[in-house]
Design a protein around this motif. Structure first.
Motif: not given
Length: 369
Positions: A59, A61, A79, A93, A97-99, A157, A160, A164-165
């Motif tokens: 990942n 992040t 994270d 989400p 904010w993405r992973r 992509d 998130l 998870r922020e």
């Protein structure tokens, strides 16, 4: 309790932002205080995979690096995927904010090198697609997928997952002096914003490893930890809900206990240690000494609980600084101190910390008696 550390030391302190805030908010608060800036970057992590044939997913992040007004790195705010139980996974989400996920970490190194962490979320992977001679594929669920010319997945992509922020691991720059003051400035900001200790939280301390780079010192460290590690963990209160802890491979003590290993120069000893199967995911991580990465040439202590107050954090760090100091100063063939009290007395540590831990041990002994 005023405690002083002598070693160059880095700290990784796991915290949890309150609902509605994020690790970026803490990074911005610290940057404002120091008159500095916040840089967004790709933070690499790995997590177990349920997909057959793929033991882990790699990942990237969102991480946030704070530099002071002169450009010096102060700390990063990232994270930690082990922090799960405080979060509402059903929460929608947050926008932006993405992973980025792949099944090969080498592909994510390409993302780090060629893609912009500040790019608009659905355009981040376009440079990666260009490298593979394809175009990014966008899906209604918000995912963006890159494939190679044969249609095989390269990276994805995606938004998130919920909240998870909020997990926030503070990763400090190496601290050489005034450890308590540096830590208080960071943790004081976290407390002011309402950050808390996570259920699975831990604190990791990286001690500069240069002084331990000898077969003699490593032999002493393995012997001390084998004999007193359980008692030391009990003393500092390791979090039973913390994950990614454990013992060294069984062959380590056999190796370091041999006369052949103890007679080795460091280059030879380092190669022998590399063949044992050391992992970072253990109580005391020695693997960083073998990687050749100068920015992380450390011995990493992973058994401390998550701590928001500087005083207990400094006391715990001083305890293990003393233990490592005994290993550094150990004479060839010198046996580890027989009892925990003897270890505390013989270890070169801050006297305030020594007095504190001796009192803790004596209270424990009195309670047992």
């Amino acid at each position: 309790m005023a405690v002083t550390l002598d070693w160059k030391t880095g700290f990784e302190i796991e915290l949890m932002a309150p609902p509605g805030l994020s690790r970026r908010d803490l990074a911005q608060a610290v940057a404002t205080r120091v008159g500095g800036t916040v840089e967004r970057f790709f933070h690499p992590q790995s997590e177990p995979s349920a997909v057959e044939g793929r033991p882990v997913f790699e990942n990237l992040t969102p991480g946030f690096r704070v530099r002071d007004g002169e450009g010096a790195w102060i700390a990063s705010f990232v994270d930690d995927l082990t922090l799960q139980r405080d979060l509402d996974r059903e929460r929608v989400p947050l926008a932006g904010w993405r992973r980025i996920v792949a099944d090969d970490g080498r592909l994510l190194r390409l993302v780090e090198r060629h893609c912009d962490p500040d790019a608009e979320s659905d355009r981040t992977l376009e440079p990666l697609a260009t490298l593979f001679g394809t175009e990014a594929q966008r899906h209604e669920a918000g995912m963006v997928r890159v494939v190679d010319a044969n249609g095989r997945s390269v990276a994805i992509d995606a938004p998130l997952p919920g909240e998870r922020e909020r997990p926030c691991e503070i990763v400090t720059a190496p601290i050489e002096t005034d450890h308590a003051a540096v830590l208080e400035r960071l943790l004081g900001e976290a407390r002011a914003l309402g950050f808390t200790v996570p259920i699975e939280g831990a604190t990791h301390v990286h001690f500069d490893g240069e002084a331990l780079c000898s077969a003699r010192a490593i032999t002493g460290l393995v012997e001390v930890w084998t004999q007193h590690g359980a008692a030391l963990k009990r003393l500092v209160g390791v979090n039973p809900r913390c994950v990614r802890l454990g013992d060294w491979p069984a062959g380590l003590a056999e190796l370091t206990g041999s006369e052949a290993f103890q007679a080795m120069a460091w280059a030879e000893a380092k190669a022998a240690l590399g063949a044992v199967g050391l992992s970072k995911y253990c109580d005391l991580n020695l693997a960083n000494l073998l990687t050749g990465r100068p920015e992380k040439h450390t011995i990493e202590l992973r058994v401390l609980p998550a701590l928001q107050e500087v005083e207990p954090l400094m006391a715990a760090a001083a305890l293990f600084e003393g233990v490592l100091g005994w290993c550094r100063d150990r004479e060839p063939g010198e046996a580890a101190p027989h009892s925990l009290v003897d270890l505390l007395i013989q270890s070169p540590m801050d006297e305030t910390a020594r007095t504190h831990w001796l009192q803790v041990v004596r209270r424990e002994n009195a309670a047992i008696a």
